[in-house]
Write an enzyme that holds these catalytic residues in place. Sequence first.
Site, mmCIF file in Angstrom:
data_model
loop_
_atom_site.group_PDB
_atom_site.id
_atom_site.type_symbol
_atom_site.label_atom_id
_atom_site.label_comp_id
_atom_site.label_asym_id
_atom_site.label_seq_id
_atom_site.Cartn_x
_atom_site.Cartn_y
_atom_site.Cartn_z
ATOM 1 C CE LYS A 196 -4.555 -1.549 0.791
ATOM 2 N NZ LYS A 196 -4.419 -2.597 -0.260
ATOM 3 C CE LYS A 215 -6.397 -9.148 -2.158
ATOM 4 N NZ LYS A 215 -6.350 -8.745 -0.557
ATOM 5 C CE LYS A 252 -12.968 -5.034 -0.082
ATOM 6 N NZ LYS A 252 -11.599 -4.477 0.520
HETATM 7 N N1 AQP Z 1 -8.904 -12.002 -4.343
HETATM 8 C C1 AQP Z 1 -9.345 -12.377 -3.004
HETATM 9 N N2 AQP Z 1 -9.396 -13.662 -2.835
HETATM 10 C C2 AQP Z 1 -9.794 -14.471 -1.748
HETATM 11 N N3 AQP Z 1 -9.912 -13.530 -0.737
HETATM 12 C C3 AQP Z 1 -10.057 -12.289 -0.669
HETATM 13 N N4 AQP Z 1 -10.216 -11.320 0.138
HETATM 14 C C4 AQP Z 1 -10.212 -10.117 -0.403
HETATM 15 N N5 AQP Z 1 -9.631 -10.265 -1.799
HETATM 16 C C5 AQP Z 1 -9.714 -11.757 -1.963
HETATM 17 C C6 AQP Z 1 -10.519 -11.642 1.463
HETATM 18 O O1 AQP Z 1 -11.657 -10.721 1.888
HETATM 19 C C7 AQP Z 1 -11.245 -10.471 3.386
HETATM 20 C C8 AQP Z 1 -11.456 -8.959 3.592
HETATM 21 O O2 AQP Z 1 -10.272 -7.966 3.117
HETATM 22 P P1 AQP Z 1 -10.346 -6.662 3.120
HETATM 23 O O3 AQP Z 1 -11.248 -6.197 2.016
HETATM 24 O O4 AQP Z 1 -10.341 -6.287 4.302
HETATM 25 O O5 AQP Z 1 -8.926 -6.335 2.682
HETATM 26 P P2 AQP Z 1 -8.071 -6.905 1.433
HETATM 27 O O6 AQP Z 1 -7.816 -8.154 1.491
HETATM 28 O O7 AQP Z 1 -6.941 -5.889 1.352
HETATM 29 O O8 AQP Z 1 -8.854 -6.604 0.107
HETATM 30 P P3 AQP Z 1 -8.940 -5.947 -1.130
HETATM 31 O O9 AQP Z 1 -9.914 -6.096 -1.819
HETATM 32 O O10 AQP Z 1 -7.450 -6.229 -1.759
HETATM 33 O O11 AQP Z 1 -9.080 -4.454 -0.474
HETATM 34 P P4 AQP Z 1 -8.165 -3.262 -0.911
HETATM 35 O O12 AQP Z 1 -8.030 -3.273 -2.398
HETATM 36 O O13 AQP Z 1 -8.609 -1.992 -0.569
HETATM 37 O O14 AQP Z 1 -6.662 -3.577 -0.264
HETATM 38 C C9 AQP Z 1 -10.041 -11.000 3.742
HETATM 39 O O15 AQP Z 1 -10.253 -12.176 4.522
HETATM 40 C C10 AQP Z 1 -9.306 -11.238 2.590
HETATM 41 O O16 AQP Z 1 -8.625 -12.323 2.549
#
Ligand code: AQP
Length: 342
Positions: free
Chosen positions: A122, A204, A207
Site C-alpha cells: 500500500k 490478487k 476491490k
Molecule cells: N482476491 C481475493 N481472494 C480471496 N480472498 C480475498 N479477500 C479479499 N480479496 C480476496 C478476503 O476478503 C477479506 C477482507 O479483506 P479486506 O477487504 O478487508 O482487505 P483486502 O484483503 O486488502 O481486500 P482488497 O479487496 O485487496 O482491498 P483493498 O484493495 O482495499 O486493499 C479477507 O479475509 C481477504 O482475505
Amino acid sequence: MSEMIQAAPAPKKRMLSGIKPSGDLTLGSYLGAVKNWAERADQFDCFYFMADLHAITVRQNPADLRRRTLEQLAQYIACGLDPEKNTLFIQSHVHQHAELGWILDCYSMFGELSRMTQFKDKSAKNADNINAGLFTYPSLMAGDILLYQPDLVPVGEDQKQHVELTHVIARRFNGIYGDVFKIPEPFIPKVGARVMSLTNPLAKMSKSENEDTGRVLLMDDPAVIMKQFKRAITDSDTENCVRYDKENKPGVANLMTIYSAVTGKTFEEIENEFIGCGYGKFKPVVGEAVVEHLRPIREESMRLMKDKAYLESVYRDGAQKASYVAEKTLRKVYKKVGFVAR
Ligand code: AQP
C-alpha cells in the site's frame, strides 16, 4: 424415580471477520470470505463487520465510503448472513476497537509492523500518503480480533500474516499480564482461498483496483461480467487445454478455482467437462456460471438498499451486541495495564 439430567449444550465457538469498504465487494471478497461465512451461522457464534476505520488508511471520498459501507451490509445479508443469527456491525460504531487498537499499538514493535506485506504494497501504491494509520493498522486489526475472544478468524490466505502478528501481540500481552486474550486460529477455506485478477493471474483480485485490472464486482451487470471473463488472460502455452496446474497455468487455474467455487464441481470434473475444448469455449462458460450464481445476490442487495430503515435496525442492533462483548475485554485490559476505573 431417577431424574433425567440433561447436559447443557456446549457454547458455540466464536468467529469474527471483517472487510474494508475501500471499494465495492469483488468476486474475490465473496469467494474468499463472505460465501464461506454464510455457511457457518448454525455452528458458530459469528461477528462480522464493515471495517470503515481500516478503509481510511487510504484516502476515501466520504460520500462513497458511506454508500459502500451500507451496500456492504446489504450484500452481507444478500449473501446469506442472517442478522438474526449473526452479529453484523459497523466498526466505527463500536468505540472499543479504536481504544484497544491504541493500547495494542504500544505492544507492537516497529520492526514487526515494517515487515507487513500489506504496508509495503500500500505504501508503494500511495507514495504521497504513507500515513501512520497505514503503518499501525495491524495493531488495530489485532484489537478487532482480540476484543471478541474468538476461537477462529476466517480469512483469505493473503491475510494469514495479520492473524500471525495478532498471535505475537496477544502472546506478548498475555506474557506480561496473564491470560487476557484467547489466541485464535486462522481459518482458511480450501476452495476459493485466493481469487486472482482476470487480467493478471499473479496478482490478487482487489476491490480498490480499477476495472481494467480484471476485477469482477458482486454488483456488476451480467454483460460486464461476461466481458471480463471473455477477455480473461489464459496461458500462453500451446496446449490450449483446461488442466489444473497452478504453477505453469495460473490463468486457467484461477478460472477453474472460480468455476469450482460457484458450481461445486471438482477440478477433475471440470477437466473432464472441457476435454477437447479450448480456452475460448471455457471462458464464457465460467462467466455464465458466475453471472447465474451472483444474480440472486445482486437482486436481493438492490432490494435491501431501498430499505434503509431495515439496514439501520440491523447495524444498530449489531453494534449494541458487539459493544457488550467488546467492553468486557476492554475493561479487563484497562485494569491490567493500570488505568484508574471510571
Ligand atoms: N482476491 C481475493 N481472494 C480471496 N480472498 C480475498 N479477500 C479479499 N480479496 C480476496 C478476503 O476478503 C477479506 C477482507 O479483506 P479486506 O477487504 O478487508 O482487505 P483486502 O484483503 O486488502 O481486500 P482488497 O479487496 O485487496 O482491498 P483493498 O484493495 O482495499 O486493499 C479477507 O479475509 C481477504 O482475505
